[in-house]
Design a protein around this motif. Structure first.
Motif, mmCIF file in Angstrom:
data_model
loop_
_atom_site.group_PDB
_atom_site.id
_atom_site.type_symbol
_atom_site.label_atom_id
_atom_site.label_comp_id
_atom_site.label_asym_id
_atom_site.label_seq_id
_atom_site.Cartn_x
_atom_site.Cartn_y
_atom_site.Cartn_z
ATOM 1 N N GLU A 171 0.848 -1.212 0.000
ATOM 2 C CA GLU A 171 0.000 0.000 0.000
ATOM 3 C C GLU A 171 0.876 1.252 0.000
ATOM 4 O O GLU A 171 0.593 2.206 -0.723
ATOM 5 N N GLU A 173 3.893 1.502 -1.095
ATOM 6 C CA GLU A 173 4.578 1.625 -2.387
ATOM 7 C C GLU A 173 3.689 2.303 -3.421
ATOM 8 O O GLU A 173 4.170 3.012 -4.284
ATOM 9 N N LEU A 174 2.373 2.018 -3.326
ATOM 10 C CA LEU A 174 1.435 2.550 -4.327
ATOM 11 C C LEU A 174 0.753 3.836 -3.851
ATOM 12 O O LEU A 174 -0.242 4.240 -4.409
ATOM 13 N N THR A 175 1.293 4.421 -2.787
ATOM 14 C CA THR A 175 0.783 5.722 -2.347
ATOM 15 C C THR A 175 1.700 6.805 -2.906
ATOM 16 O O THR A 175 2.905 6.785 -2.671
ATOM 17 N N ILE A 176 1.106 7.699 -3.670
ATOM 18 C CA ILE A 176 1.903 8.743 -4.340
ATOM 19 C C ILE A 176 1.891 10.013 -3.487
ATOM 20 O O ILE A 176 0.842 10.489 -3.120
ATOM 21 N N ASN B 31 6.542 7.811 -10.164
ATOM 22 C CA ASN B 31 5.279 7.931 -9.414
ATOM 23 C C ASN B 31 4.211 8.642 -10.227
ATOM 24 O O ASN B 31 3.026 8.301 -10.149
ATOM 25 N N ILE B 34 2.756 6.082 -12.462
ATOM 26 C CA ILE B 34 1.814 5.207 -11.743
ATOM 27 C C ILE B 34 0.471 5.922 -11.600
ATOM 28 O O ILE B 34 -0.594 5.338 -11.794
ATOM 29 N N LEU B 35 0.538 7.226 -11.301
ATOM 30 C CA LEU B 35 -0.681 8.031 -11.134
ATOM 31 C C LEU B 35 -1.442 8.129 -12.463
ATOM 32 O O LEU B 35 -2.669 7.983 -12.507
ATOM 33 N N GLY B 39 -2.518 3.203 -11.509
ATOM 34 C CA GLY B 39 -1.980 2.136 -10.658
ATOM 35 C C GLY B 39 -1.866 2.533 -9.197
ATOM 36 O O GLY B 39 -1.607 1.678 -8.344
ATOM 37 N N ALA B 40 -2.059 3.822 -8.917
ATOM 38 C CA ALA B 40 -1.896 4.292 -7.524
ATOM 39 C C ALA B 40 -3.052 3.816 -6.654
ATOM 40 O O ALA B 40 -4.189 3.719 -7.114
ATOM 41 N N ARG B 41 -2.721 3.483 -5.407
ATOM 42 C CA ARG B 41 -3.764 3.039 -4.479
ATOM 43 C C ARG B 41 -4.248 4.208 -3.613
ATOM 44 O O ARG B 41 -5.372 4.203 -3.140
ATOM 45 N N ALA B 42 -3.366 5.182 -3.420
ATOM 46 C CA ALA B 42 -3.738 6.345 -2.612
ATOM 47 C C ALA B 42 -2.899 7.538 -3.033
ATOM 48 O O ALA B 42 -1.805 7.377 -3.557
#
Lengths: 176, 78
Positions: A171, A173-176, B31, B34-35, B39-42
């Motif tokens: 989570e 890792e995928l938080t920008i 990043n 990903i956005l 693919g971003a989760r948050a």
């Protein structure tokens, strides 16, 4: 004193585990050779009696299969310990790299739990077979080790903790 | 993921390259990628604030909700 990363307690423990792992491989190899020798020599009990001494060929003919079985059980036990040490080595290498919640650590901990349970079951099996083949021998008592089963449960709970940690890591890792 | 990120459209309207935005907003190009690809989760409020500031837009211009099938939770991947 740091617990994770290069030059930490984890890296020191990883070195110890590496040494134990290599020693265990040597032990398993030695046990394998001894078992093979015991099986091969059991075909020629007179030669075995001459080599070892202290008994007649008839006695060795009786003791030979028991010895081979004992060596086989010891080898099986050593392989179980080898699996545990190998998985521990891999876990500690991730700790040394500063990445404790690597997703693979979940499977490694589960394998360690299963191996611990397997070793405990093998112990009961060896006792049962030993009591059946050698009714007079009562040196090894069939005590159920609560510590061993407690350890198995703790390892499985730790695996779930690591699973949650790996989920949070993903989570993050995928938080920008 | 039913949340869409209209970063491409906004970048085109502002005639700005992704690397320039990444540099100005303090986000890595990876990043940002990903956005863009969803693919971003948050998204952190600080990141959203930086993107809105540099693109001169509102969060609603950047994000949109489009009903669709929900993605599997990340713990199913383990």
């Amino acid at each position: 004193m740091r617990a994770l990363g290069q030059g930490s307690v984890s890296s020191f423990l990883k070195i110890i585990l590496d040494v134990v792992y290599v020693s265990l491989w040597a032990g398993v190899g030695g046990l394998g050779l001894l078992t093979l020798a015991a099986i091969l020599l059991s075909f020629d009990t007179e030669l075995l009696a001459r080599l070892v001494g202290g008994g007649t060929a008839a006695e060795f003919a009786l003791r030979g299969p028991v010895m081979a079985g004992g060596l086989l059980a010891a080898g099986l036990y050593a392989v179980g310990v080898l699996v545990i040490v190998d998985r521990l080595r891999r876990i500690f290498s991730t700790l040394t790299a500063g990445d404790p919640f690597h997703p693979d650590n979940v499977h490694r901990l589960r394998t360690i739990g299963l191996a611990l349970a397997g070793l405990e079951l093998v112990r009961y099996l060896v006792w049962a077979v030993g009591a059946w083949l050698l009714p007079g021998v009562d040196k090894v008592e069939p005590r159920m080790s609560l510590t061993a089963w407690f350890s198995v449960l703790v390892v499985f709970v730790l695996a779930e903790v690591f699973r949650e940690g790996a989920r949070l890591r993903r989570e993050a890792e995928l938080t920008i | 993921m039913p949340i869409r990120v209209h970063l491409d459209r906004l970048l085109l309207e502002r005639r700005m390259s992704p690397s320039e935005l990444a540099d100005r907003a303090g986000v890595t190009v990876a990043n940002l990628g990903i956005l863009k690809t969803g693919g971003a989760r948050a998204v952190r409020f600080t990141t959203l604030e930086a993107l809105c500031r540099e693109l001169d837009c509102q969060p609603g211009d950047l994000l949109a909700y489009e009903p669709g099938p929900a993605e599997a939770p990340p713990d199913d991947l383990l």
